[in-house]
Design an enzyme around this catalytic site. Structure first.
Site, PDB file in Angstrom:
ATOM      1  N   CYS A   1      10.540   7.709   6.482  1.00  9.11           N
ATOM      2  CA  CYS A   1       9.838   7.244   7.685  1.00  9.11           C
ATOM      3  C   CYS A   1      10.786   6.430   8.577  1.00  9.11           C
ATOM      4  O   CYS A   1      11.540   5.586   8.087  1.00  9.11           O
ATOM      5  CB  CYS A   1       8.640   6.387   7.270  1.00  9.11           C
TER       6      CYS A   1
ATOM      7  N   CYS B   1       7.536  -1.654   2.839  1.00  8.97           N
ATOM      8  CA  CYS B   1       7.304  -0.244   2.520  1.00  8.97           C
ATOM      9  C   CYS B   1       8.533   0.485   1.967  1.00  8.97           C
ATOM     10  O   CYS B   1       9.558   0.607   2.644  1.00  8.97           O
ATOM     11  CB  CYS B   1       6.801   0.494   3.752  1.00  8.97           C
TER      12      CYS B   1
ATOM     13  N   CYS C   1     -10.279  11.440   4.523  1.00  6.50           N
ATOM     14  CA  CYS C   1      -9.650  10.369   5.305  1.00  6.50           C
ATOM     15  C   CYS C   1      -8.163  10.688   5.438  1.00  6.50           C
ATOM     16  O   CYS C   1      -7.583  11.336   4.564  1.00  6.50           O
ATOM     17  CB  CYS C   1      -9.851   9.067   4.521  1.00  6.50           C
TER      18      CYS C   1
HETATM   19  S1  SF4 Z   1       4.024   1.712   6.117  1.00  6.28           S
HETATM   20 FE1  SF4 Z   1       5.820   2.910   5.462  1.00  6.28          FE
HETATM   21  S2  SF4 Z   1       5.241   5.024   5.844  1.00  6.28           S
HETATM   22 FE2  SF4 Z   1       3.818   3.741   7.041  1.00  6.28          FE
HETATM   23  S3  SF4 Z   1       4.765   3.520   9.045  1.00  6.28           S
HETATM   24 FE3  SF4 Z   1       5.489   1.776   7.842  1.00  6.28          FE
HETATM   25  S4  SF4 Z   1       7.451   2.482   6.950  1.00  6.28           S
HETATM   26 FE4  SF4 Z   1       6.350   4.306   7.648  1.00  6.28          FE
END
Ligand code: SF4
Length: 333
Positions: A67, A74, A143
């Site tokens: 991401c 995360c 969802c």
């Molecule tokens: S929580 Fe993780 S997967 Fe979701 S936008 Fe943030 S970095 Fe990306």
């Protein structure tokens, strides 16, 4: 005679649903003695929900890692060096198999997560639309959590049968920039509005234990409770620190902090499903029982929560037996 904040909040319980909470009122609820708070949460819970029912949701990561965002908690952010195995978008049939397994194990809601910054109008989105159609046809509440979303994309998902969309605020507006710099709080709120205006049920909550102050926790609850309509679902997560992320060394929050969040969310957003989410893996049955008493009525099932550990199905079944709880049926037929 002026009312104390406790009296005001008990009055509000009688009055019903409010969207005009002040931060001070919420702080008054949040900071009351813990046993009083649990009692009030339990009281409101019983007025709006069957306390013997808990919604069981399964969360599947359909596209993992890589991401471009920088959410400090995360492990899926490409810029952090974690053990997460990057995986492209799963095939529709594979996802259907996972949804069938979840349904057989008692889940009424199936949530699919993709580590995207935002939804793009491409073939991957078409595939997600097919996944939504398939899970909806199985009679489960479907969802998605796919990042930022336009109104048009929300309408496409709704037309495919999407029941709910998850998009967490994560924390207060003031603390947000300490956790995420690649998008703004306003972006977050816009996506929630796009979801709401497409008539999709809103799922939005946050994470505690990221270095925020208690006032930030209250601030996030205040934002949620003063939205035009309360989210139908409010996940309360405890940070699960993951090696390689900027928050890897953060201490874990105590169960009492989780209970304060759950009970306060229950009192100020009485009709919402309050979801005991990440961090549950470290809790005993007794601790989880206190969370249910305080007003939690939804959990994630399965041994993984996207990429972090979660109790196994069998452990949850044993817990439900001990606590004499039963999984809530799907509202989609
Ligand atoms: S929580 Fe993780 S997967 Fe979701 S936008 Fe943030 S970095 Fe990306």
């Amino acid at each position: 005679m002026s009312l104390s904040s406790k009296e005001k909040s008990l009055n509000s319980t009688v009055m019903g649903i409010r969207n005009n909470w002040t931060r001070e009122e919420i702080a008054g609820i949040y900071n009351q003695p813990i046993l009083e708070l649990i009692y009030e949460g339990a009281t409101v819970h019983r007025q709006h929900h069957d306390p013997s029912e808990v919604q069981v949701c399964t969360l599947l990561s359909v596209k993992t890692g890589g991401c471009p965002e920088d959410c400090a908690y995360c492990p899926q952010a490409a810029r952090y060096h974690t053990d997460v195995q990057v995986h492209k978008l799963m095939e529709v049939e594979e996802v259907m198999g996972k949804a069938r397994e979840a349904q057989a194990a008692g889940s009424s809601r199936f949530c699919m997560g993709a580590a995207w910054r935002e939804v793009r109008d491409n073939r991957d989105f078409d595939k997600v639309i097919d996944m939504v159609k398939g899970v909806n046809q199985m009679g489960m509440e479907v969802c998605c959590t796919l990042g930022m979303l336009t109104h048009e994309q929300a309408v496409k998902l709704k037309d495919a049968g999407l029941y709910a969309y998850n998009h967490n605020l994560d924390t207060s507006e003031e603390f947000y920039g300490d956790v995420i710099t690649t998008r703004t709080y306003k972006d977050r709120l816009e996506t929630l509005e796009n979801v709401r205006s497409a008539n999709i049920s809103v799922c939005s909550g946050g994470i505690i234990g990221m270095g925020e102050k208690e006032d930030d926790r209250i601030g996030m609850l205040h934002t949620l409770a003063t939205l035009r309509e309360h989210p139908e679902s409010v996940p309360v997560n405890a940070l699960v620190p993951v090696a390689g992320t900027p928050l890897e060394d953060h201490a874990r929050v105590s169960v009492w902090e989780m209970i304060r969040m759950i009970a306060t969310a229950r009192i100020i957003m009485p009709r919402a499903m309050v979801r005991l989410s990440a961090g549950r893996v470290r809790m005993t049955i007794e601790e989880q029982a206190l969370c249910f008493l305080a007003g939690a009525n939804s959990i994630f099932a399965g041994d993984k929560l996207l990429t972090t550990p979660n109790p196994a199905f069998v452990e949850d079944q044993a817990m439900f037996q001990v606590l004499q709880l039963r999984p809530r049926a799907s509202s989609v037929k």
